[in-house]
Design an enzyme around this catalytic site. Structure first.
Site, PDB file in Angstrom:
ATOM      1  N   ILE A  64       0.855  -1.192   0.000  1.00 21.94           N
ATOM      2  CA  ILE A  64       0.000   0.000   0.000  1.00 21.94           C
ATOM      3  C   ILE A  64       0.892   1.242   0.000  1.00 21.94           C
ATOM      4  O   ILE A  64       1.034   1.940   1.002  1.00 21.94           O
ATOM      5  CB  ILE A  64      -0.957   0.008   1.215  1.00 21.94           C
ATOM      6  N   PRO A  65       1.558   1.510  -1.130  1.00 21.99           N
ATOM      7  CA  PRO A  65       2.372   2.728  -1.199  1.00 21.99           C
ATOM      8  C   PRO A  65       1.464   3.953  -1.092  1.00 21.99           C
ATOM      9  O   PRO A  65       0.387   3.987  -1.697  1.00 21.99           O
ATOM     10  CB  PRO A  65       3.059   2.635  -2.559  1.00 21.99           C
ATOM     11  N   HIS A  66       1.894   4.901  -0.309  1.00 23.05           N
ATOM     12  CA  HIS A  66       1.047   6.067  -0.061  1.00 23.05           C
ATOM     13  C   HIS A  66       1.901   7.274   0.287  1.00 23.05           C
ATOM     14  O   HIS A  66       3.049   7.139   0.698  1.00 23.05           O
ATOM     15  CB  HIS A  66       0.067   5.780   1.082  1.00 23.05           C
ATOM     16  N   CYS A  67       1.292   8.448   0.103  1.00 28.21           N
ATOM     17  CA  CYS A  67       1.972   9.680   0.477  1.00 28.21           C
ATOM     18  C   CYS A  67       0.946  10.774   0.698  1.00 28.21           C
ATOM     19  O   CYS A  67      -0.184  10.680   0.209  1.00 28.21           O
ATOM     20  CB  CYS A  67       2.989  10.106  -0.581  1.00 28.21           C
TER      21      CYS A  67
END
Length: 157
Positions: A64-67
């Site tokens: 779950i790559p997130h920013c």
């Protein structure tokens, strides 16, 4: 806001040749940035910066790559099903083939955390993961990911 409200059909894709983790993050950033060169670059940098802190792989082949990024005015998500799993430096050592990427405006910290929690719970379900992995085509995958809650606008976009 349910995670399904952050998705649209056009941001749910199958990636035939994922390459590396950075290439997957680039594809996610293009989807989240609407192919805008400026936004895509900012989001890609945000996703990479977050990965540098620690892997966003949560295990069982899911990441779950997130920013948080001021380049978006509303939270956005993209889902990538990878034809070939790639190394995401997961703690369980499993390569990743399911990627749910997210970019949230900088001032939406609580919403960001709530959505991450919801996603972690959803993808902890082995049956759900298997159903997503074995959806026979992109239309079935989109229907599966968009049907469990969310607004009608998100489902038809």
């Amino acid at each position: 806001m349910p995670y399904t409200d952050l998705l649209s059909a056009s941001r749910i894709v199958q990636v035939v040749s994922p390459g590396s983790r950075d290439q997957v993050l680039d594809v996610a950033a293009r989807l989240l940035g609407g192919n805008s060169p400026e936004w895509t670059g900012l989001i890609a940098n945000g996703l990479r910066d977050r990965e540098a802190v620690g892997s966003t792989a949560i295990g069982h082949g899911v990441a779950i790559p997130h920013c948080r990024s001021d380049s978006c005015s509303e939270p956005l998500a993209a889902f990538l099903r990878l034809a070939n799993p790639i190394d995401f430096n997961a703690r369980d050592g499993e390569p990743v083939d399911l990627v749910f990427a997210m970019a949230v405006p900088g001032d939406r910290t609580q919403q960001h955390l709530d959505t991450l929690s919801e996603l972690a719970g959803r993808f902890a379900d082995a049956d759900f993961r298997q159903t997503v992995r074995h959806a026979p085509d992109i239309n079935a995958l989109r229907a599966l990911l968009l049907r469990s809650g969310g607004s009608p606008a998100a489902r038809s976009a």
